[in-house]
Scaffold this motif. Structure first.
Motif, short mmCIF file in Angstrom:
data_model
loop_
_atom_site.label_atom_id
_atom_site.label_comp_id
_atom_site.label_asym_id
_atom_site.label_seq_id
_atom_site.Cartn_x
_atom_site.Cartn_y
_atom_site.Cartn_z
N GLU A 90 0.79 -1.13 -0.02
CA GLU A 90 -0.13 0.12 0.02
C GLU A 90 0.96 1.23 0.01
O GLU A 90 2.09 1.11 0.61
N GLU A 143 -4.44 5.68 2.25
CA GLU A 143 -3.96 4.80 1.28
C GLU A 143 -4.28 5.49 -0.23
O GLU A 143 -5.44 5.54 -0.56
N GLN A 173 -2.33 1.01 -4.29
CA GLN A 173 -1.92 -0.45 -3.70
C GLN A 173 -1.58 -1.24 -4.88
O GLN A 173 -2.21 -1.41 -6.18
MG MG Z 1 -6.01 -1.27 -1.04
#
Ligand code: MG
Ligand code: ATP
Length: 436
Positions: A209, A280, A283
Motif C-alpha cells: 500500500e 492509502e 496499492q
Molecule cells: Mg487497497
C-alpha cells in the motif's frame, strides 16, 4: 477564465456534514457537490484538478510501459462466477439485472474483465509481457461512505494489469509499477510511503500500500521510508536496464524492515521513525495465477508447454488523491495547491474594476497571459477586495497577481505566493514571463 463567468458556487459557511478539511474545502471551494451518499458531481474547479491528477498518473504509467485501454463500468456476472468472486466479493459489489434478467456487476475492479480480453488474444510467450491499464469509475457499496471523495461509493481509479510468462518477469513488472507509483506521487508533491500489505479480496501474496501521511487517514504507518526517495526521484531511469540494480540496492535495506512492519529494523535512526496515520492512495498486488488459471488465460512457452499467465494488478485512487492532496496542502484560509495539480497556475485579481486604470491594466495583463499560454483565473467581478482575497485564498491557486490603484498608477502589480504569503512588486512584463 473570467471569474464573472465561471461556475464556481462557493460556500461561506462550513458545511456541517464535512468532518475533515478536504471534504469541507472541496464543498466550500465549489469543487464537488454530493448526489447521494458517497456519490459526487465534479464541478469545473474540481474537474480541472481531477484531470491534472489523472494526467500525471497517465504519463507515469505510459513511461513505465503500460498501455491505456478503456474497459466498461458494467460487467457480466458470468466473468465473476468464473473467478469465484461472484460469491466471495460480498455486499460492496453492486449487482444489477438488465431487462432480460441477466445479472451484471458495476465493476469494483477489473481483474476478470481484463483477463477475459487477454485470454482471447494472447497465446504465446512472443506476445508477452503486457501491461494494460485504464482510468475508469468504480463502484463499491461501502458500508460507511465518508470524508467526501476519500471514501466514496463511486470513485475514479487507475487500475493496471500485468501479464507475464513466469514469476521472474512478473516480479520485474511489479517493480516497474512500484517505481512508477513513487514517481507519480512525488510529482504531486506527496510523500507516499510504501508499506507491505494484506491482499484482501484481490488475492495473492505480495502487495504494497502507498500511504500519504495525514492525521485524518484511516491507515497506520510505522516507518518513514523517505530514504527511498532520493534514489528514485533523482534519476531519469530506463525501466528496462536501470531498474533491477536499483531495486536490488533498496530491497536489501527495505526487506529487513518490511518482512517483519518491526520499526526496530528500520534503517533510519530512531528519531526519524514515525507511528502515524495515513491515507492509502494506491496499492500494488502480485497474485500469480489466481485469475488466469480458473479463467483459462494460458500462453505457450518457448518449449511449447502451455502455462497460466503470471499476473499483477495496480490501483491508484485518482479521485481520492484530490482529497489527499488537500489534506496535505491547506491552512486556515483554504487550499494550497502544489503547482503540478493546481486548477489554474495563477489568479489575477483586479481590486478596483470600477477604476479605469486598474481595469485597463488587468484586462491587458489577462489577454497577454492568455496569449502566452498561462492558465489564469481572472477575478474581474464587482466585489470587495476582502471578498476577492478570501476567494483566491480558499480555492488555493499557487500564485496571485494583484492589480490595485497604487500599483496601477506606477505600472506595477503585486505577486503573492499562496503558500508562504510572500509578496513582491513586479512589472506586468515580468508577470507574463513568470507564467508563460
Ligand atoms: Mg487497497
Ligand atoms: P481501502 O482499504 O481504503 O478501502 P482498498 O484497499 O479496498 O481501499 P484497492 O482495491 O486497493 O482499495 O483500490 C485501489 C485504490 O483505490 C486504493 O488504494 C484507494 O486509493 C482507492 N480506493 C479504494 N476504495 C475507495 C473508495 N471507496 N473511495 C475512493 N477511493 C478508493
Amino acid at each position: 477564465m473570467r471569474l464573472s463567468r465561471y461556475f464556481l458556487p462557493l460556500m461561506r459557511e462550513n458545511p456541517s456534514e464535512a468532518q475533515i478539511a478536504s471534504h469541507r474545502l472541496m464543498l466550500r471551494a465549489g469543487m464537488i457537490r454530493q448526489s447521494s451518499a458517497g456519490i459526487y458531481s465534479w464541478l469545473p474547479l474540481g474537474q480541472r484538478v481531477l484531470k491534472k491528477v489523472e494526467r500525471i498518473v497517465r504519463e507515469e504509467q505510459d513511461k513505465a510501459g503500460a498501455q491505456e485501454i478503456l474497459m466498461p463500468t458494467i460487467q457480466p456476472a458470468e466473468l465473476w462466477r468464473e473467478s469465484g468472486r461472484w460469491e466471495d466479493y460480498g455486499k460492496e459489489m453492486l449487482r444489477l439485472r438488465d431487462r432480460h434478467e441477466r445479472e451484471m456487476v458495476y465493476g469494483p475492479t477489473n481483474e476478470e474483465q481484463v483477463t477475459e480480453i487477454v485470454r482471447a488474444s494472447i497465446k504465446s510467450y512472443r506476445d508477452l509481457p503486457k501491461n494494460l491499464y485504464h482510468i475508469q469509475w468504480k463502484f463499491r457499496d461501502e458500508l460507511r461512505p465518508r470524508f467526501g471523495v476519500m471514501r466514496g461509493r463511486e470513485f475514479l481509479m487507475k487500475d493496471a494489469y500485468s501479464f507475464d510468462l513466469d514469476q521472474k518477469g512478473a516480479k520485474h513488472s511489479y517493480n516497474k509499477m512500484f517505481f512508477a507509483y513513487l514517481r507519480t506521487f512525488a510529482r504531486m508533491g506527496l510523500k507516499a510511503i510504501p508499506m507491505r500489505a494484506d491482499t484482501g479480496p484481490i488475492g495473492g501474496d505480495l502487495s504494497h500500500e502507498f500511504i500519504v501521511l495525514s492525521e485524518t487517514g484511516e491507515s497506520q504507518v510505522y516507518c518513514d521510508r523517505a530514504w527511498l526517495e532520493a534514489d528514485i526521484l533523482s534519476a531519469e531511469v530506463d525501466y528496462e536496464s536501470d531498474l533491477e540494480p536499483l531495486f536490488a540496492r533498496w530491497t536489501r535495506r527495505y526487506a529487513a524492515t518490511e518482512e517483519k512492519h518491526d520499526p526496530a529494523l528500520c534503517p533510519l535512526p530512531p528519531e526519524k521513525l514515525v507511528a502515524a496515520r495515513g491515507i492509502e492512495v494506491g496499492q500494488t498486488f502480485y497474485f500469480g495465477t489466481k485469475y488466469s488459471a480458473p479463467m483459462g488465460a494460458f500462453a505457450a512457452r518457448a518449449d511449447g508447454e502451455s502455462v497460466p499467465l503470471e499476473m499483477g494488478s495496480y490501483g491508484i485512487g485518482v479521485s481520492r488523491l484530490v482529497g489527499a492532496l488537500i489534506e496535505a496542502n491547506h491552512d486556515e484560509e483554504g487550499i494550497i495547491w502544489p503547482q503540478s495539480v493546481a486548477p489554474f497556475a495563477v489568479g489575477l485579481i483586479d481590486l478596483r474594476p470600477g477604476e479605469e486604470r486598474c481595469r485597463a491594466l488587468a484586462e491587458d495583463l489577462y489577454q497577454k497571459l492568455l496569449a502566452a499560454g498561462a492558465e489564469v483565473l481572472y477575478d474581474d467581478r464587482e466585489e470587495s477586495p476582502g471578498a476577492k482575497f478570501a476567494t483566491m485564498d480558499l480555492i488555493g491557486l499557487p500564485f496571485q497577481l494583484i492589480v490595485g490603484p497604487r500599483g496601477a498608477a506606477q505600472g506595477r502589480v503585486e505577486l503573492k505566493e499562496r503558500r508562504t504569503g510572500a509578496r513582491s512588486e513586479i512589472s506586468p512584463q515580468n508577470a507574463i514571463e513568470r507564467f508563460s
